[in-house]
Motif scaffolding. Structure first.
Motif, PDB file in Angstrom:
ATOM      1  N   ASN A  19       0.596  -1.099   0.320  1.00 54.52           N
ATOM      2  CA  ASN A  19      -0.245   0.247  -0.051  1.00 54.52           C
ATOM      3  C   ASN A  19       1.038   1.456   0.327  1.00 54.52           C
ATOM      4  O   ASN A  19       0.067   2.356   0.127  1.00 54.52           O
ATOM      5  CB  ASN A  19      -1.285  -0.222   1.021  1.00 54.52           C
ATOM      6  CG  ASN A  19      -0.560   0.052   2.459  1.00 54.52           C
ATOM      7  OD1 ASN A  19       1.002   0.282   1.893  1.00 54.52           O
ATOM      8  ND2 ASN A  19      -0.996  -0.175   3.789  1.00 54.52           N
ATOM      9  N   MET A  20       2.382   1.439   0.187  1.00 55.32           N
ATOM     10  CA  MET A  20       2.937   2.114  -0.276  1.00 55.32           C
ATOM     11  C   MET A  20       2.835   3.153  -1.380  1.00 55.32           C
ATOM     12  O   MET A  20       2.792   4.472  -0.687  1.00 55.32           O
ATOM     13  CB  MET A  20       4.336   2.124  -0.404  1.00 55.32           C
ATOM     14  CG  MET A  20       5.691   3.261   0.061  1.00 55.32           C
ATOM     15  SD  MET A  20       7.130   2.580   0.307  1.00 55.32           S
ATOM     16  CE  MET A  20       7.801   4.382   0.740  1.00 55.32           C
ATOM     17  N   PRO A  21       2.743   3.124  -2.443  1.00 55.99           N
ATOM     18  CA  PRO A  21       2.169   3.827  -3.294  1.00 55.99           C
ATOM     19  C   PRO A  21       0.808   4.761  -3.165  1.00 55.99           C
ATOM     20  O   PRO A  21       0.829   6.298  -3.047  1.00 55.99           O
ATOM     21  CB  PRO A  21       1.705   2.928  -5.051  1.00 55.99           C
ATOM     22  CG  PRO A  21       2.843   1.708  -4.515  1.00 55.99           C
ATOM     23  CD  PRO A  21       2.594   1.878  -2.968  1.00 55.99           C
ATOM     24  N   MET A  22      -0.240   3.908  -2.965  1.00 56.95           N
ATOM     25  CA  MET A  22      -1.654   4.956  -2.270  1.00 56.95           C
ATOM     26  C   MET A  22      -1.198   5.690  -1.041  1.00 56.95           C
ATOM     27  O   MET A  22      -1.545   6.881  -1.575  1.00 56.95           O
ATOM     28  CB  MET A  22      -2.303   3.023  -1.550  1.00 56.95           C
ATOM     29  CG  MET A  22      -3.918   4.341  -0.864  1.00 56.95           C
ATOM     30  SD  MET A  22      -3.342   4.209   1.057  1.00 56.95           S
ATOM     31  CE  MET A  22      -3.247   2.518   1.345  1.00 56.95           C
ATOM     32  N   ASN A  23      -0.110   5.267   0.271  1.00 57.40           N
ATOM     33  CA  ASN A  23       0.346   6.546   1.165  1.00 57.40           C
ATOM     34  C   ASN A  23       1.013   7.311   0.967  1.00 57.40           C
ATOM     35  O   ASN A  23       0.848   8.177   1.566  1.00 57.40           O
ATOM     36  CB  ASN A  23       0.752   5.427   1.719  1.00 57.40           C
ATOM     37  CG  ASN A  23       0.410   5.918   3.328  1.00 57.40           C
ATOM     38  OD1 ASN A  23       0.096   6.978   3.732  1.00 57.40           O
ATOM     39  ND2 ASN A  23       1.061   5.118   4.025  1.00 57.40           N
ATOM     40  N   PHE A  24       1.997   7.098  -0.293  1.00 57.69           N
ATOM     41  CA  PHE A  24       2.518   7.733  -0.619  1.00 57.69           C
ATOM     42  C   PHE A  24       1.487   9.123  -1.338  1.00 57.69           C
ATOM     43  O   PHE A  24       2.214  10.251  -1.115  1.00 57.69           O
ATOM     44  CB  PHE A  24       3.696   7.508  -2.073  1.00 57.69           C
ATOM     45  CG  PHE A  24       4.120   8.151  -2.400  1.00 57.69           C
ATOM     46  CD1 PHE A  24       5.872   8.919  -1.865  1.00 57.69           C
ATOM     47  CD2 PHE A  24       4.528   9.332  -2.819  1.00 57.69           C
ATOM     48  CE1 PHE A  24       6.684   9.475  -1.843  1.00 57.69           C
ATOM     49  CE2 PHE A  24       5.342  10.249  -3.451  1.00 57.69           C
ATOM     50  CZ  PHE A  24       6.044  10.460  -3.185  1.00 57.69           C
ATOM     51  N   GLY A  25       0.820   8.676  -2.280  1.00 59.37           N
ATOM     52  CA  GLY A  25       0.455  10.058  -3.468  1.00 59.37           C
ATOM     53  C   GLY A  25      -0.882  10.303  -1.751  1.00 59.37           C
ATOM     54  O   GLY A  25      -1.103  12.153  -1.713  1.00 59.37           O
ATOM     55  N   HIS A  26      -0.930   9.448  -0.784  1.00 59.94           N
ATOM     56  CA  HIS A  26      -2.081  10.342  -0.111  1.00 59.94           C
ATOM     57  C   HIS A  26      -1.507  11.585   0.708  1.00 59.94           C
ATOM     58  O   HIS A  26      -1.800  12.839   1.312  1.00 59.94           O
ATOM     59  CB  HIS A  26      -2.461   9.588   1.235  1.00 59.94           C
ATOM     60  CG  HIS A  26      -3.778  10.129   1.619  1.00 59.94           C
ATOM     61  ND1 HIS A  26      -4.911   9.873   2.082  1.00 59.94           N
ATOM     62  CD2 HIS A  26      -3.868  11.070   2.569  1.00 59.94           C
ATOM     63  CE1 HIS A  26      -6.314   9.774   2.575  1.00 59.94           C
ATOM     64  NE2 HIS A  26      -5.863  11.143   2.810  1.00 59.94           N
ATOM     65  N   GLN A  27      -0.005  10.965   1.376  1.00 56.61           N
ATOM     66  CA  GLN A  27       0.876  12.204   1.746  1.00 56.61           C
ATOM     67  C   GLN A  27       1.272  13.447   0.986  1.00 56.61           C
ATOM     68  O   GLN A  27       1.497  14.417   1.294  1.00 56.61           O
ATOM     69  CB  GLN A  27       2.067  11.564   2.407  1.00 56.61           C
ATOM     70  CG  GLN A  27       2.151   9.939   2.916  1.00 56.61           C
ATOM     71  CD  GLN A  27       1.983  10.501   4.801  1.00 56.61           C
ATOM     72  OE1 GLN A  27       2.149  11.625   5.297  1.00 56.61           O
ATOM     73  NE2 GLN A  27       1.428   9.786   5.511  1.00 56.61           N
ATOM     74  N   MET A  28       1.367  13.204   0.000  1.00 57.88           N
ATOM     75  CA  MET A  28       1.968  14.053  -0.688  1.00 57.88           C
ATOM     76  C   MET A  28       0.532  15.386  -0.748  1.00 57.88           C
ATOM     77  O   MET A  28       0.960  16.377  -0.936  1.00 57.88           O
ATOM     78  CB  MET A  28       2.047  13.706  -2.511  1.00 57.88           C
ATOM     79  CG  MET A  28       3.363  12.742  -2.246  1.00 57.88           C
ATOM     80  SD  MET A  28       4.693  14.061  -2.459  1.00 57.88           S
ATOM     81  CE  MET A  28       4.600  15.192  -4.271  1.00 57.88           C
ATOM     82  N   ALA A  29      -0.472  14.931  -1.468  1.00 59.99           N
ATOM     83  CA  ALA A  29      -1.766  15.442  -1.511  1.00 59.99           C
ATOM     84  C   ALA A  29      -2.048  16.655  -0.075  1.00 59.99           C
ATOM     85  O   ALA A  29      -2.466  17.308   0.077  1.00 59.99           O
ATOM     86  CB  ALA A  29      -3.048  15.428  -1.671  1.00 59.99           C
ATOM     87  N   SER A  30      -1.639  15.950   1.140  1.00 62.65           N
ATOM     88  CA  SER A  30      -1.470  16.292   2.640  1.00 62.65           C
ATOM     89  C   SER A  30      -0.749  16.736   3.016  1.00 62.65           C
ATOM     90  O   SER A  30      -1.119  18.704   3.149  1.00 62.65           O
ATOM     91  CB  SER A  30      -1.599  15.312   3.777  1.00 62.65           C
ATOM     92  OG  SER A  30      -1.707  16.054   5.163  1.00 62.65           O
ATOM     93  N   ILE A  31       0.236  17.005   2.095  1.00 64.26           N
ATOM     94  CA  ILE A  31       1.340  18.215   2.076  1.00 64.26           C
ATOM     95  C   ILE A  31       1.489  18.987   2.345  1.00 64.26           C
ATOM     96  O   ILE A  31       1.429  20.338   2.362  1.00 64.26           O
ATOM     97  CB  ILE A  31       3.248  17.535   2.521  1.00 64.26           C
ATOM     98  CG1 ILE A  31       3.674  19.040   2.910  1.00 64.26           C
ATOM     99  CG2 ILE A  31       3.267  17.300   1.148  1.00 64.26           C
ATOM    100  CD1 ILE A  31       5.341  18.168   3.103  1.00 64.26           C
TER     101      ILE A  31
END
Length: 224
Positions: A19-31
């Motif tokens: 799930n790292m690609p999914m989490n990476f996208g979420h972290q990018m949008a959040s930051i």
């Protein structure tokens, strides 16, 4: 970023979970939202774009900022809901509360308080950076420096400044109860209590996590 990052940080993504690609996208949008939200809040406060009536007044610049934030929380709500087994109940509560609160603010309600509450996102920048530094295998010294900045900003912005802002909001709520009506009055009080409860809960978790990292570092030094 979600599709390009696995190519740039290939080793880190191979070591990571599925799930790292999914989490990476979420972290990018959040930051991205955290940085933009913090800058827009500072701009609106500095240029005094606040409405005269903090609780029920209207401000066009703050309405623009709110529209961006509501758009982010619509995405955040559904992204978190789709992966709630990974993100957990606290993150789902945060996404729901953010969507309801900031959508309600467009009515308009609380516009004078919106920039102050969105300044909470200052600490979110360092929270997201912790994830990137840890998952991408960046130097440990950078992680420690980031965690110190995270604890300082979280404590000062969310707990000290946030509690002070919440006190003034609570005073305004009680003074204008009749003007708000039962739904808005109850919804704002619920969001106010949950926001402060989550801030204190997350600060406790952050302190425990930071203490764990320092213990691991001391353990490595002892073994050397």
């Amino acid at each position: 970023g979600r599709h390009l990052a696995p190519l740039i940080f290939r080793d880190a993504f191979q070591r990571g979970k599925a799930n790292m690609p999914m989490n990476f996208g979420h972290q990018m949008a959040s930051i991205a939202h955290a940085i933009v939200g913090t800058l827009m809040s500072a701009w609106n406060v500095y240029h005094k774009h606040l409405p005269r009536d903090s609780l029920l007044g209207y401000s066009y610049p703050i309405a623009l900022q709110l529209s961006l934030t509501v758009g982010y929380f619509i995405w955040d709500f559904f992204a978190t809901l789709r992966n709630v087994e990974y993100y957990g109940a606290a993150m789902m509560m945060h996404a729901t509360m953010g969507l309801v609160s900031f959508t309600l603010a467009l009515s308009p309600t609380l516009m004078g308080y919106v920039p102050y509450y969105l300044m909470f996102e200052t600490s979110t920048v360092f929270l997201n950076m912790h994830w990137f530094i840890e998952k991408l295998g960046l130097p440990r010294q950078l992680l420690i420096a980031n965690d110190i900045a995270l604890l300082v900003t979280f404590f000062s912005v969310r707990l000290v400044f946030g509690s002070r802002t919440s006190y003034y909001l609570a005073y305004d709520l009680m003074a204008h109860k009749a003007s708000l009506g039962p739904f808005r009055y109850g919804a704002i009080w619920s969001a106010l209590i949950l926001t402060n409860a989550l801030n204190y809960f997350w600060f406790y978790k952050l302190v425990r996590s930071a203490a764990k990292h320092f213990r691991q570092r001391d353990g490595l030094r002892a073994s050397d």
